[in-house]
Design a protein around this motif. Structure first.
Motif, PDB file in Angstrom:
ATOM      1  N   ARG A  23       0.835  -1.209   0.000  1.00  0.00           N
ATOM      2  CA  ARG A  23       0.000   0.000   0.000  1.00  0.00           C
ATOM      3  C   ARG A  23       0.868   1.257   0.000  1.00  0.00           C
ATOM      4  O   ARG A  23       0.588   2.219  -0.739  1.00  0.00           O
ATOM      5  CB  ARG A  23      -0.916  -0.012   1.229  1.00  0.00           C
ATOM      6  N   THR A  81       2.349   2.020  -3.403  1.00  0.00           N
ATOM      7  CA  THR A  81       1.368   2.640  -4.291  1.00  0.00           C
ATOM      8  C   THR A  81       1.219   4.125  -3.993  1.00  0.00           C
ATOM      9  O   THR A  81       1.171   4.964  -4.906  1.00  0.00           O
ATOM     10  CB  THR A  81       0.006   1.936  -4.138  1.00  0.00           C
ATOM     11  N   SER A  94       4.304   5.981  -5.205  1.00  0.00           N
ATOM     12  CA  SER A  94       4.360   6.072  -6.674  1.00  0.00           C
ATOM     13  C   SER A  94       3.444   7.168  -7.206  1.00  0.00           C
ATOM     14  O   SER A  94       3.742   7.807  -8.211  1.00  0.00           O
ATOM     15  CB  SER A  94       3.991   4.730  -7.308  1.00  0.00           C
ATOM     16  N   HIS A  95       2.311   7.388  -6.513  1.00  0.00           N
ATOM     17  CA  HIS A  95       1.379   8.430  -6.929  1.00  0.00           C
ATOM     18  C   HIS A  95       1.895   9.822  -6.581  1.00  0.00           C
ATOM     19  O   HIS A  95       1.400  10.826  -7.128  1.00  0.00           O
ATOM     20  CB  HIS A  95       0.020   8.206  -6.286  1.00  0.00           C
TER      21      HIS A  95
END
Length: 316
Positions: free
Chosen positions: A307, A310, A313-314
């Motif tokens: 999690r 992610t 990365s955003h």
């Protein structure tokens, strides 16, 4: 007695509708106890038990059921009740929790009752923190409403099998570990034992933990943030929820979150001791992001690391 559970496989439609079925039993007293039917594999008369020298004092022996050796836990003794249970009618309830099979020695197994989670209430605070209950309810019997105590089986098992919170070598991703500091997760579970296992595991990463003891409390917290103009994603990075809880179960909680546009993309991991194949179907139905069985510290860490990756990365 096994026929009382013949239609268990047809009962899965109740879950997701905020409903449950309880198996009611006694332990040679007038008091009624219960566990969720979905944890139960079979009910049989007490067979001959093989004693195991040196085993935990709550394990009264091992039963051979169709070639499988199943440890039998004296439930009355395990929850601190006095007296000899092996007098009068005796049955064993064979259960599956956290990927393991064990049986509980009880007295008379009575019937199955169909309830809503709204009928299930937390135990009174006056009973103290050391009780072995996750909830209480009432059922009609003999022309009156009778109190039923729902056993915290996870606490019983945790006192017999020491659940490890140690993270194995090689599981931690040292390239992102520093990014956990200051981040929070929400844990929703009616078992204090289960909440402690997740909390103690994730605190090793520097994560802060917010706890709620049932789905309704969690939903109230989340909606309160939204109503005050806060972003759920600013408050927590993800949520772990149990399936079975008083007032609102984890499936209903997930459904409510997914239907609120202010927080419908919250990352939700279903963390439960129910059987994997059943929950995989329910995860797909209600929209959870992950399903993991309880008491697996390495898997907990892997889920929060995935999690976090992610999220990072955003942010790039």
């Amino acid at each position: 007695m096994a026929t009382i559970l013949d239609s268990v496989d047809q009962r899965t439609k109740l879950v997701g509708e905020n409903r449950l079925e309880l198996l009611i039993f006694q332990m040679h007293t007038g008091q009624l106890f219960a566990i969720n039917v979905f944890k139960v594999k079979e009910v049989v008369k007490l067979p001959k038990l093989n004693r195991l020298p040196g085993s935990h004092p709550h394990i009264t022996g091992v039963a051979n059921i169709r070639g499988a050796s199943i440890p039998v836990i004296d439930l009355r003794q395990a929850i601190g009740m006095r007296g000899d249970q092996q007098e009068g009618e005796c049955n064993i309830i064979i259960t599956e929790y956290n990927r393991s099979v064990q049986a509980f020695l009880v007295g008379q197994v009575m019937n199955i009752v169909n309830l809503t989670w709204a009928d299930i209430q937390p135990p009174p605070k006056q009973v103290g923190k050391n009780n072995y209950l996750t909830a209480i309810t009432k059922v009609p019997r003999d022309g009156m409403d009778r109190l039923v105590s729902i056993i915290d089986v996870e606490k019983v098992l945790a006192e017999i099998v020491d659940y490890d919170i140690q993270i194995s070598n090689g599981v931690l991703d040292n390239t992102i570990i520093n990014h956990f500091v200051g981040k929070k997760v929400l844990i929703v579970d009616d078992s204090s034992t289960a909440r402690a296992q997740i909390r103690d595991t994730l605190s090793q990463l520097g994560l802060e933990v917010i706890e709620a003891s049932d789905g309704l409390k969690a939903l109230t917290l989340l909606k309160g943030w939204c109503d005050s103009g806060k972003s759920v994603h600013d408050e927590i990075m993800m949520m772990f929820t149990d399936a079975e809880m008083p007032e609102m179960d984890g499936y209903k909680l997930t459904y409510e979150i997914r239907n609120d546009p202010r927080m419908n993309d919250l990352f939700i991991a279903l963390n439960t001791s129910l059987s994997g194949s059943f929950n995989e179907a329910m995860v797909e139905k209600v929209g959870c992001d992950r399903f993991i069985s309880k008491f697996q510290p390495d898997l907990l860490v892997e889920v929060v690391q995935d999690r976090l990756r992610t999220i990072l990365s955003h942010c790039k």
